[in-house]
Write an enzyme that holds these catalytic residues in place. Structure first.
Site, mmCIF file in Angstrom:
data_model
loop_
_atom_site.group_PDB
_atom_site.id
_atom_site.type_symbol
_atom_site.label_atom_id
_atom_site.label_comp_id
_atom_site.label_asym_id
_atom_site.label_seq_id
_atom_site.Cartn_x
_atom_site.Cartn_y
_atom_site.Cartn_z
ATOM 1 N N CYS A 184 35.130 27.871 1.978
ATOM 2 C CA CYS A 184 35.656 29.064 2.666
ATOM 3 C C CYS A 184 36.610 28.669 3.787
ATOM 4 C CB CYS A 184 34.513 29.918 3.209
ATOM 5 S SG CYS A 184 33.630 30.768 1.890
ATOM 6 N N CYS A 220 31.084 33.194 -1.906
ATOM 7 C CA CYS A 220 30.600 33.460 -0.549
ATOM 8 C C CYS A 220 31.155 34.787 -0.018
ATOM 9 C CB CYS A 220 31.052 32.353 0.396
ATOM 10 S SG CYS A 220 30.249 30.770 0.121
ATOM 11 N N ASN A 242 28.084 37.854 -0.229
ATOM 12 C CA ASN A 242 27.984 36.792 -1.228
ATOM 13 C C ASN A 242 27.502 37.373 -2.553
ATOM 14 O OD1 ASN A 242 25.465 37.101 0.155
ATOM 15 N ND2 ASN A 242 24.773 35.094 -0.502
ATOM 16 N N ILE A 243 28.013 36.787 -3.619
ATOM 17 C CA ILE A 243 27.712 37.259 -4.979
ATOM 18 C C ILE A 243 27.350 36.030 -5.809
ATOM 19 C CG2 ILE A 243 28.607 38.489 -7.006
ATOM 20 C CD1 ILE A 243 30.741 39.742 -5.051
ATOM 21 N N GLU A 288 32.641 35.372 2.787
ATOM 22 C CA GLU A 288 33.963 35.219 3.408
ATOM 23 C C GLU A 288 35.060 35.298 2.351
ATOM 24 O OE1 GLU A 288 31.257 33.393 3.747
ATOM 25 O OE2 GLU A 288 31.269 32.206 5.581
HETATM 26 N N1 THU Z 1 27.013 31.658 1.764
HETATM 27 C C1 THU Z 1 27.977 32.529 2.164
HETATM 28 O O1 THU Z 1 28.208 33.569 1.532
HETATM 29 N N2 THU Z 1 28.674 32.230 3.272
HETATM 30 C C2 THU Z 1 28.385 31.204 4.127
HETATM 31 O O2 THU Z 1 29.008 31.084 5.172
HETATM 32 C C3 THU Z 1 27.328 30.232 3.773
HETATM 33 C C4 THU Z 1 26.721 30.406 2.440
HETATM 34 C C5 THU Z 1 26.202 32.015 0.596
HETATM 35 C C6 THU Z 1 26.395 31.200 -0.644
HETATM 36 C C7 THU Z 1 25.071 31.414 -1.350
HETATM 37 O O3 THU Z 1 25.134 32.646 -2.053
HETATM 38 C C8 THU Z 1 24.068 31.558 -0.226
HETATM 39 O O4 THU Z 1 24.836 31.890 0.925
HETATM 40 C C9 THU Z 1 23.242 30.311 0.031
HETATM 41 O O5 THU Z 1 24.052 29.211 0.178
#
Ligand code: THU
Length: 141
Positions: free
Chosen positions: A97, A57, A46-47, A59
């Protein structure tokens, strides 16, 4: 057929991506490992962004890396995450996602693996996590 060995490789790669997660706002680190139909693995983290909305995210990072290199066919994704990169529970993909997965994957076949450890991996199809998902076929009905 995705062997246990391959699931563990996906887990290890997703977990390594927790180190690259850029999450200075939520401190919730997520890593993903996306398995292509020809056996390659694309990873993502995630960025986040100070404006919050442009955050991406793990994914979608993995999907967009693959799609940007012309890869469009996928078998499975492993997702792991937790506060400060400590995996405490399963980390299910957000709705956005799931919709991106719907664009590129067969919902009956695409597998989503969630893990607490290499010995605790659960598995869902995209259809289970996104029932009645809207996809490109619906545009032609
Ligand atoms: N996030 C993801 O990268 N993937 C997920 O499946 C759930 C949430 C990230 C988004 C944000 O950067 C952090 O997690 C908190 O929501």
């Amino acid at each position: 057929m995705i062997t246990n060995e391959l699931k563990i490789e996906l887990f290890d790669k997703a977990k390594t991506m927790l180190n690259f997660s850029y999450a200075p706002y939520s401190h919730f680190h997520v890593g993903a490992a996306l398995l292509t139909k020809d056996g390659k693995i694309y990873t993502g983290c995630n960025i986040e962004n100070a404006a919050y909305g442009p955050s991406n995210c793990a994914e979608r990072t993995a999907f967009f890396k693959a799609v940007s290199e012309g890869i469009l066919k996928f078998d499975a994704i492993m997702v792991v995450g937790g506060p400060n990169g400590k995996i405490k529970d399963y980390c299910p993909p957000c709705g956005v996602c799931r919709q991106v997965m719907m664009e590129f994957c067969n919902p009956d076949e695409f597998k989503i693996f969630l893990a607490k450890s290499k010995d605790d991996i659960v598995e869902y199809t995209l259809k289970e996590l996104l029932p009645l998902g809207f996809g490109n076929a619906d545009l032609n009905k």
